[in-house]
Design an enzyme around this catalytic site. Structure first.
Site, short mmCIF file in Angstrom:
data_model
loop_
_atom_site.label_atom_id
_atom_site.label_comp_id
_atom_site.label_asym_id
_atom_site.label_seq_id
_atom_site.Cartn_x
_atom_site.Cartn_y
_atom_site.Cartn_z
N CYS A 134 14.22 -29.28 19.66
CA CYS A 134 14.13 -29.66 18.24
C CYS A 134 12.82 -29.17 17.63
O CYS A 134 11.76 -29.76 17.83
CB CYS A 134 14.23 -31.18 18.11
SG CYS A 134 14.10 -31.75 16.40
N CYS A 137 11.14 -31.60 15.24
CA CYS A 137 10.47 -32.73 15.92
C CYS A 137 9.14 -32.30 16.52
O CYS A 137 8.14 -33.00 16.42
CB CYS A 137 11.34 -33.29 17.04
SG CYS A 137 13.07 -33.51 16.64
N ASP A 138 9.13 -31.14 17.17
CA ASP A 138 7.99 -30.78 18.02
C ASP A 138 7.17 -29.57 17.54
O ASP A 138 6.13 -29.27 18.12
CB ASP A 138 8.48 -30.50 19.45
CG ASP A 138 9.13 -31.73 20.07
OD1 ASP A 138 8.70 -32.85 19.73
OD2 ASP A 138 10.07 -31.58 20.87
#
Length: 312
Positions: A134, A137-138
């Site tokens: 992701c 997300c990261d």
């Protein structure tokens, strides 16, 4: 068979949020955690974009917090996986791998979607240490660093473009000699000076001491001019798609061609009276924890209204 008013299948942000709302509404919900208690957020590094955590939080800690909040409202949380269901008539019937058999007046499906992996042992070895599925997300953790994205479709091109706004360099590792993405996404990637597309490349493994430091690549695998080399990178992002965990529901609910459960309009209703779907299993577009939580809230409110209207 045990009888319940509200059954929640799955335990990510959608499942736990649905549990909080149905618990507060005195629906005595029963939640089965499924194959990955806490959902996908438990395998991400750190969550920095979920409201209420100004300093960031580990995905596991955040899901523990939300789980405890659900328990506070008397939600019965159980560890088992649903293996079979019958949604042909109410009460809806479910069978679980621990032997439980449950009949429910309302059901909220929150089984999520699993990221597809290449199947390398190194993906597990470096999970949360440079391997991610992701970018949204990261990606933030790779500012001014070098990363690689695997995939050749729209998702891979979107992730590569997003990461190019943060990283110093992005390699897009593509198995074929062309991109499968839509024309506009291809253009965006091919004209971005920070993105280098490595066509006809396969990843054979990853290496690094305390995290990912590079990838073992092979170019033109199986051809006469096959070449093996190491590519130094700081992060390895998989963008080869997600598989919605919807198989057991497919005989009853409508899904798209990939398997995402279709919901009706702005609601979380599956079209079966009293059966709702929330979170990533019904979201091919956003796939974010906060969106999943919001849809879990909506599904819970709709379940409560359904029970009240039908005097159940």
């Amino acid at each position: 068979m045990e009888k319940v008013r509200c059954l929640i299948i799955g335990s990510g942000p959608a499942g736990y949020t649905a549990a909080i709302y149905t618990g507060r509404a005195n629906l005595a919900p029963v939640l089965y955690e499924g194959i990955q208690p806490g959902g996908q957020l438990t395998i991400t590094t750190e969550v920095e974009n979920f409201p209420g955590y100004p300093d960031g939080v580990s995905g596991t800690d955040m899901m523990d917090d939300i789980r405890r909040q659900a328990e506070r409202f008397g939600v019965d949380i159980r560890s088992a996986v649903a293996t079979k269901c019958d949604l042909s008539e109410r009460p809806y019937k479910f069978w679980f791998d621990n032997g439980d058999e449950v009949e429910a007046e309302t059901v909220i499906i929150c089984t999520g979607a699993s990221a597809k992996y290449l199947g390398l042992s190194d993906e597990t070895k470096y999970a949360g240490m440079g391997v991610s599925a992701c970018a949204t997300c990261d990606g933030f953790f790779y500012r001014k660093k070098v990363v690689a994205v695997v995939g050749g479709g729209d998702t891979a091109c979107e992730e590569a473009s997003y990461l190019a706004g943060l990283a110093s360099k992005v390699y897009l590792i593509v198995r074929k000699n062309y991109l499968r993405a839509s024309k506009i996404m291809q253009e965006r990637v091919l004209t971005n000076p920070k993105i280098e597309v490595l066509f006809e490349h396969n990843t054979e493994g990853l290496y690094g001491e305390d995290g990912v430091e590079g990838a073992h690549l092979v170019k033109r695998k199986g051809e006469a001019d096959e070449t093996h080399y190491d590519l130094p990178i700081d992060g390895f992002f998989l963008a080869i798609g997600h598989k919605p965990n919807s198989d057991i529901f497919k005989p009853w609910v409508e899904t798209d061609e990939i398997g995402y459960i279709k919901v009706k309009g702005a609601s979380q209703s599956t079209g079966i009276p009293g059966v709702f779907a929330a979170g990533d299993v019904a979201d091919p577009t956003y796939r974010q924890g906060i969106v999943a939580a919001g849809s879990g809230c909506k599904a819970a409110i709709e379940a409560e209204r359904y029970l009240a209207e039908n005097k159940l």
